[in-house]
Design an enzyme around this catalytic site. Structure first.
Site, PDB file in Angstrom:
ATOM      1  N   ASP A 151       0.705  -1.378  -0.359  1.00 50.01           N
ATOM      2  CA  ASP A 151       0.536  -0.206   0.268  1.00 50.01           C
ATOM      3  C   ASP A 151       0.513   1.558   0.065  1.00 50.01           C
ATOM      4  O   ASP A 151       2.053   1.152   0.852  1.00 50.01           O
ATOM      5  CB  ASP A 151      -0.621   0.340   1.722  1.00 50.01           C
ATOM      6  CG  ASP A 151      -1.981   1.079   1.329  1.00 50.01           C
ATOM      7  OD1 ASP A 151      -3.039   1.453   0.488  1.00 50.01           O
ATOM      8  OD2 ASP A 151      -1.074   2.317   1.867  1.00 50.01           O
ATOM      9  N   TYR A 166       2.591  10.095  -0.175  1.00 52.52           N
ATOM     10  CA  TYR A 166       3.798   9.688   0.198  1.00 52.52           C
ATOM     11  C   TYR A 166       5.667   9.518  -0.098  1.00 52.52           C
ATOM     12  O   TYR A 166       6.641   9.334   0.481  1.00 52.52           O
ATOM     13  CB  TYR A 166       3.720   8.053   0.457  1.00 52.52           C
ATOM     14  CG  TYR A 166       2.330   7.469   1.221  1.00 52.52           C
ATOM     15  CD1 TYR A 166       1.742   8.052   1.773  1.00 52.52           C
ATOM     16  CD2 TYR A 166       2.472   5.999   1.216  1.00 52.52           C
ATOM     17  CE1 TYR A 166       0.454   8.356   2.709  1.00 52.52           C
ATOM     18  CE2 TYR A 166       0.742   5.846   1.515  1.00 52.52           C
ATOM     19  CZ  TYR A 166       0.465   6.480   2.793  1.00 52.52           C
ATOM     20  OH  TYR A 166      -0.890   5.856   3.564  1.00 52.52           O
ATOM     21  N   LYS A 222      -2.993   5.745  -4.369  1.00 50.22           N
ATOM     22  CA  LYS A 222      -3.858   6.520  -3.771  1.00 50.22           C
ATOM     23  C   LYS A 222      -3.652   8.028  -4.432  1.00 50.22           C
ATOM     24  O   LYS A 222      -2.626   8.413  -4.185  1.00 50.22           O
ATOM     25  CB  LYS A 222      -3.847   6.499  -2.448  1.00 50.22           C
ATOM     26  CG  LYS A 222      -3.958   5.877  -0.957  1.00 50.22           C
ATOM     27  CD  LYS A 222      -4.023   6.140   0.429  1.00 50.22           C
ATOM     28  CE  LYS A 222      -3.820   5.137   1.027  1.00 50.22           C
ATOM     29  NZ  LYS A 222      -2.384   3.998   0.947  1.00 50.22           N
ATOM     30  N   HIS A 234      -7.701   9.729  -1.217  1.00 48.66           N
ATOM     31  CA  HIS A 234      -7.376   9.448  -0.222  1.00 48.66           C
ATOM     32  C   HIS A 234      -7.631  11.043   0.953  1.00 48.66           C
ATOM     33  O   HIS A 234      -7.055   9.726   2.065  1.00 48.66           O
ATOM     34  CB  HIS A 234      -5.334  10.747   0.365  1.00 48.66           C
ATOM     35  CG  HIS A 234      -4.351   9.939   0.511  1.00 48.66           C
ATOM     36  ND1 HIS A 234      -3.203  10.150   0.166  1.00 48.66           N
ATOM     37  CD2 HIS A 234      -4.386  10.003   2.357  1.00 48.66           C
ATOM     38  CE1 HIS A 234      -2.372   9.840   1.656  1.00 48.66           C
ATOM     39  NE2 HIS A 234      -3.301   8.965   1.985  1.00 48.66           N
TER      40      HIS A 234
END
Length: 298
Positions: free
Chosen positions: A47, A52, A77, A110
């Site tokens: 994930d 990120y 996401k 998100h």
């Protein structure tokens, strides 16, 4: 390979591993190695997210592992700065290119962004197009409350496959889980070990982790497991998917070692009783691009 996750069937028939590796706060330098280590140890769910800033390294770890692409379930996401129909399609293309993949298994929004929910709806419709085109295998959301889910479904007539939310023994989200179950939405837990109560604590001197709670510690001793394994097994007993983050090979191996035992009903209830009703992470009602002013580079 040291472990094997059980599988959860999503509402479109796709099967998703119940346990995966999360890479939130994994630096780019750490991520590829953590992903390769996880896949070696039996993980088949990874994930990540555009926000990120490690999608490229996730792709590198996948390639390094040698595990066939068809055996790995990859989630990423869409970040809020790319909400809107055309923007979402472009945002997906950027993520897919960074990952180095032809398709993504699960694509999530998100945050719900209540202050501009029309853009959220448009983004979800774009995700639906990606699903129809076969560029993703399932779509869903993150951090949606019951009212957000109801509104999204009413305005799109498309039920998310997954809702990924903060969920751990100190914040069990029972009402949200029940609402999601009524719609046929799988609840997936971020910060499943409660680490958000430590790394995001407003007062570090009073930061609390479920892993040090006497109830969890006692259960770990009784079952001959670690506190983390007991808590992750608690998620599994509830039919949840969990994505614990780690970059340490020994901890990655520990976290997947939860499929050789089961918690008794009364022990699940004992952990349920630790719920404080207090969220450790951001309140989805106030999250927008002003609170998190990030943009995703190509």
């Amino acid at each position: 390979m040291t472990g094997t996750s059980s599988l959860i069937t999503l509402n479109n028939g796709i099967r998703m591993p119940a346990l995966g590796l999360g890479v939130f706060q994994s630096t780019p330098e750490q991520t590829a190695g953590a992903v390769a280590s996880a896949l070696e140890k039996g993980y088949r769910l990874i994930d990540t997210a555009a926000a990120y800033f490690n999608e490229r390294q996730v792709g590198e770890g996948l390639a390094r592992s040698g595990v066939p692409r068809s055996e790995v379930f990859v989630t990423t996401k869409l970040w809020m700065s790319d909400y809107g129909y055309e923007q979402a399609l472009r945002g997906f293309d950027v993520s897919r290119r960074k990952l180095g993949l032809e398709y993504v298994d699960l694509y999530l929004l998100h945050w719900p962004v209540p202050t501009d929910f029309a853009a959220t709806v448009a983004s979800y419709k774009a995700a639906g197009r990606l699903l129809a085109d076969g560029r993703v295998r399932a779509i869903g959301v993150c951090n949606f409350g019951p009212s957000h889910l109801a509104d999204l479904i009413a305005r799109t007539e498309a039920v998310p496959a997954v809702n990924q939310v903060e969920l751990h023994p100190f914040f069990t989200q029972r009402a949200l889980r029940e609402a999601a179950a009524r719609y046929g939405v799988i609840t997936q837990s971020w910060s499943p070990l409660g680490g958000v109560n430590v790394y995001a604590a407003k007062d570090p001197s009073v930061a609390k982790s479920p892993l040090t709670h006497p109830v969890v510690v006692a259960l770990a001793k009784r079952y001959g497991k670690t506190p983390a394994q007991v808590v992750l097994r608690w998620h599994i007993e509830h039919g949840l998917s969990a994505i614990p983050k780690s970059v340490r090979p020994e901890r990655i191996a520990e976290n997947i070692g939860i499929f050789d035992f089961a918690l008794k009903t009364e022990d699940v209830a004992a952990i349920d009783a630790l719920d404080t009703g207090v969220r450790g992470g951001p309140d989805p009602e106030i999250v927008d691009t002003r609170l998190f002013n990030l943009s995703i580079p190509d």
